[in-house]
Structure formats: C-alpha cells, structure tokens
Motif scaffolding. Structure first.
Motif, PDB file in Angstrom:
ATOM      1  N   ALA A   1       0.733  -1.071  -0.012  1.00  0.00           N
ATOM      2  CA  ALA A   1       0.060  -0.013  -0.045  1.00  0.00           C
ATOM      3  C   ALA A   1       0.842   1.045  -0.187  1.00  0.00           C
ATOM      4  CB  ALA A   1      -0.963   0.090   0.984  1.00  0.00           C
ATOM      5  N   VAL A   2       0.221   2.441   0.427  1.00  0.00           N
ATOM      6  CA  VAL A   2       1.095   3.626   0.456  1.00  0.00           C
ATOM      7  C   VAL A   2       1.991   3.880   1.619  1.00  0.00           C
ATOM      8  CG1 VAL A   2      -0.726   4.763  -0.851  1.00  0.00           C
ATOM      9  CG2 VAL A   2      -0.771   4.729   1.653  1.00  0.00           C
ATOM     10  N   ALA A   3       1.851   2.977   2.798  1.00  0.00           N
ATOM     11  CA  ALA A   3       3.001   2.815   3.811  1.00  0.00           C
ATOM     12  C   ALA A   3       4.175   2.763   3.232  1.00  0.00           C
ATOM     13  CB  ALA A   3       2.508   2.186   4.870  1.00  0.00           C
ATOM     14  N   GLY A   4       4.573   1.953   2.165  1.00  0.00           N
ATOM     15  CA  GLY A   4       5.893   1.763   1.800  1.00  0.00           C
ATOM     16  C   GLY A   4       6.580   2.703   1.562  1.00  0.00           C
ATOM     17  N   ILE A   5       6.067   3.589   0.730  1.00  0.00           N
ATOM     18  CA  ILE A   5       6.700   4.831   0.066  1.00  0.00           C
ATOM     19  C   ILE A   5       6.821   5.717   1.336  1.00  0.00           C
ATOM     20  CG2 ILE A   5       6.301   7.127  -1.080  1.00  0.00           C
ATOM     21  CD1 ILE A   5       7.076   4.540  -2.978  1.00  0.00           C
ATOM     22  N   THR A   6       6.112   5.803   2.261  1.00  0.00           N
ATOM     23  CA  THR A   6       6.268   6.854   3.521  1.00  0.00           C
ATOM     24  C   THR A   6       7.488   6.268   4.349  1.00  0.00           C
ATOM     25  OG1 THR A   6       3.985   7.090   3.681  1.00  0.00           O
ATOM     26  CG2 THR A   6       5.306   7.605   5.613  1.00  0.00           C
ATOM     27  N   VAL A   7       7.617   4.879   4.288  1.00  0.00           N
ATOM     28  CA  VAL A   7       8.739   4.258   4.969  1.00  0.00           C
ATOM     29  C   VAL A   7      10.044   4.523   4.374  1.00  0.00           C
ATOM     30  CG1 VAL A   7       9.945   2.035   5.616  1.00  0.00           C
ATOM     31  CG2 VAL A   7       7.272   2.327   6.031  1.00  0.00           C
ATOM     32  N   ALA A   8      10.034   4.559   3.091  1.00  0.00           N
ATOM     33  CA  ALA A   8      11.275   4.884   2.100  1.00  0.00           C
ATOM     34  C   ALA A   8      11.548   6.528   2.346  1.00  0.00           C
ATOM     35  CB  ALA A   8      11.169   4.634   0.840  1.00  0.00           C
ATOM     36  N   TYR A   9      10.459   7.310   2.641  1.00  0.00           N
ATOM     37  CA  TYR A   9      10.867   8.705   3.076  1.00  0.00           C
ATOM     38  C   TYR A   9      11.279   8.694   4.257  1.00  0.00           C
ATOM     39  CZ  TYR A   9       9.553  13.319   4.253  1.00  0.00           C
ATOM     40  OH  TYR A   9       9.558  14.449   4.871  1.00  0.00           O
TER      41      TYR A   9
ATOM     42  N   ALA B   1       9.406   0.904  16.900  1.00  0.00           N
ATOM     43  CA  ALA B   1       9.124  -0.457  17.469  1.00  0.00           C
ATOM     44  C   ALA B   1       8.495  -0.130  18.864  1.00  0.00           C
ATOM     45  CB  ALA B   1      10.138  -1.262  17.667  1.00  0.00           C
ATOM     46  N   THR B   2       8.901   0.889  19.499  1.00  0.00           N
ATOM     47  CA  THR B   2       8.466   1.222  20.957  1.00  0.00           C
ATOM     48  C   THR B   2       7.160   2.067  21.011  1.00  0.00           C
ATOM     49  OG1 THR B   2      10.116   2.950  20.979  1.00  0.00           O
ATOM     50  CG2 THR B   2      10.761   1.370  22.057  1.00  0.00           C
ATOM     51  N   LEU B   3       7.115   2.670  19.835  1.00  0.00           N
ATOM     52  CA  LEU B   3       5.904   3.483  19.416  1.00  0.00           C
ATOM     53  C   LEU B   3       4.476   2.628  19.010  1.00  0.00           C
ATOM     54  CD1 LEU B   3       7.548   6.751  18.143  1.00  0.00           C
ATOM     55  CD2 LEU B   3       6.555   6.043  20.593  1.00  0.00           C
ATOM     56  N   GLY B   4       4.684   1.305  18.863  1.00  0.00           N
ATOM     57  CA  GLY B   4       3.582   0.276  18.233  1.00  0.00           C
ATOM     58  C   GLY B   4       3.568   0.070  16.830  1.00  0.00           C
ATOM     59  N   ALA B   5       4.678   0.280  16.147  1.00  0.00           N
ATOM     60  CA  ALA B   5       4.568   0.218  14.859  1.00  0.00           C
ATOM     61  C   ALA B   5       3.967  -1.358  14.448  1.00  0.00           C
ATOM     62  CB  ALA B   5       5.932   0.487  13.916  1.00  0.00           C
ATOM     63  N   LYS B   6       3.444  -1.483  13.010  1.00  0.00           N
ATOM     64  CA  LYS B   6       2.962  -2.726  12.646  1.00  0.00           C
ATOM     65  C   LYS B   6       4.418  -3.508  12.309  1.00  0.00           C
ATOM     66  CE  LYS B   6      -1.433  -1.207  11.266  1.00  0.00           C
ATOM     67  NZ  LYS B   6      -2.067  -0.803   9.860  1.00  0.00           N
ATOM     68  N   SER B   7       4.138  -4.930  12.718  1.00  0.00           N
ATOM     69  CA  SER B   7       5.464  -5.918  12.210  1.00  0.00           C
ATOM     70  C   SER B   7       5.614  -5.798  10.805  1.00  0.00           C
ATOM     71  CB  SER B   7       5.258  -7.107  12.570  1.00  0.00           C
ATOM     72  OG  SER B   7       4.043  -7.728  11.821  1.00  0.00           O
ATOM     73  N   GLU B   8       4.823  -5.552   9.818  1.00  0.00           N
ATOM     74  CA  GLU B   8       5.214  -5.149   8.456  1.00  0.00           C
ATOM     75  C   GLU B   8       5.769  -4.208   8.193  1.00  0.00           C
ATOM     76  OE1 GLU B   8       1.167  -4.837   9.012  1.00  0.00           O
ATOM     77  OE2 GLU B   8       1.766  -6.955   9.790  1.00  0.00           O
ATOM     78  N   VAL B   9       5.533  -2.994   8.715  1.00  0.00           N
ATOM     79  CA  VAL B   9       6.222  -1.559   8.498  1.00  0.00           C
ATOM     80  C   VAL B   9       7.949  -1.839   9.104  1.00  0.00           C
ATOM     81  CG1 VAL B   9       6.399   0.597   9.326  1.00  0.00           C
ATOM     82  CG2 VAL B   9       4.133  -0.374   8.807  1.00  0.00           C
TER      83      VAL B   9
ATOM     84  N   ARG C   1       9.539  -4.594   9.572  1.00  0.00           N
ATOM     85  CA  ARG C   1      10.324  -5.689   8.517  1.00  0.00           C
ATOM     86  C   ARG C   1      10.860  -4.568   7.341  1.00  0.00           C
ATOM     87  NH1 ARG C   1      10.366 -11.349   7.619  1.00  0.00           N
ATOM     88  NH2 ARG C   1      12.081 -11.486   6.066  1.00  0.00           N
ATOM     89  N   LEU C   2       9.848  -3.944   6.579  1.00  0.00           N
ATOM     90  CA  LEU C   2      10.063  -3.098   5.356  1.00  0.00           C
ATOM     91  C   LEU C   2      11.197  -2.171   5.907  1.00  0.00           C
ATOM     92  CD1 LEU C   2      10.012  -2.063   2.698  1.00  0.00           C
ATOM     93  CD2 LEU C   2       7.828  -0.692   3.400  1.00  0.00           C
ATOM     94  N   ARG C   3      11.346  -1.535   7.169  1.00  0.00           N
ATOM     95  CA  ARG C   3      12.265  -0.543   7.566  1.00  0.00           C
ATOM     96  C   ARG C   3      13.519  -1.166   7.567  1.00  0.00           C
ATOM     97  NH1 ARG C   3      12.169   0.472  13.599  1.00  0.00           N
ATOM     98  NH2 ARG C   3      12.918  -1.578  13.459  1.00  0.00           N
TER      99      ARG C   3
END
Length: 151
Positions: free
Chosen positions: A64-72, A122-130, A132-134
C-alpha cells in the motif's frame, strides 16, 4: 548470568530498535557494546537512485502507500535528506512509483509514530510489516554502501 545469556538479552533489545552504548546487568559491572560497530554504514550519501534500487529489492515487503512513507522516513532520518514530502513523492513518480500527491502526509496523519525517528517505531507500536520493511530497506542501502565500487 552467563556472558551468553547477557548477549542474548542485548541482541533482543537491539533487534527491537534500541540503540545501546552501555548496558549494566545485575549491577555486576558494565558491558560495553557498540550496536553498529564498524559495520554501520554512513547513509549520508544515499541517492534517490540508491533508494529506488532498495525499494525494488524489497518489493515483496512494500505494501500500500505506507511503503513509500517508510522509504521517505529512512531518507529523512538515516540519510539526512532535506526533500519535502511532496518533492519525494514527485521524484518517486519520476522513477515509476505510483505515489499520488499527499500520500506521505496522509500516511503520517494515520500513523503518528511515523513522524518520529525510524529507530523509535518499534517502541511506539508500529506494525510488524512496517518494521520489517524499514529493516529490509535499511539493510539493502547499507549493503549497497558496503559493496566496492564497480570499475
């Protein structure tokens, strides 16, 4: 507690996004540990082309769109880019990614932890998929920087 047990605890802490310079265990002394050590690559010289390659390598983790945000966010926090969100979206479109105007802003609004440094997610509750991508994007970029230049 054995040295092996101490190292397992330390590895678990670091794996979850903590950065530790010094760790005191059981008040029996201090264990010095450089989390990044010599292996930590300087990502200051990562280019948009490098990020494009990393995103392509990590395509299986992009969603989804979260991937581009992680890259940013990696560009913002680890590569020290000064690109605005809209400039990053525009540049990602230029290299072939479907990234509409406002994508990053909307993702940040819906995921406030992404406004913080990527090391805190991680400490702020990010999803595991996010997470992993990071991690995969970061590994890919570091791998590019560690490869000798092709001649």
């Amino acid at each position: 507690m054995t040295e092996e047990e101490k190292l397992k605890i330390l590895e678990g802490i670091i794996k979850n996004g903590a950065s530790i310079g010094q760790l005191v265990i059981e008040n029996h002394g201090t264990m010095n540990y450089n989390a990044g050590g010599e292996k930590k690559a300087n990502l200051d010289d990562v280019t948009l082309d490098d990020m494009k390659k990393a995103v392509a390598e990590c395509g299986m983790y992009m969603y989804a769109v979260a991937g581009i945000t992680v890259a940013y966010a990696i560009g913002r926090d680890l590569c020290h880019w000064t690109l605005s969100q809209s400039d990053f979206e525009r540049k990602m479109r230029m290299v072939g990614y479907d990234c509409k105007d406002g994508t990053i802003a909307n993702t940040l609004r819906n995921n406030p932890y992404m406004r913080e440094h990527v090391s805190k997610w991680a400490t702020l509750g990010a999803k595991s998929e996010v997470l992993r991508l990071r991690d995969e994007l970061q590994k890919s970029l570091i791998g590019m920087k560690e490869k000798p230049a092709e001649t």
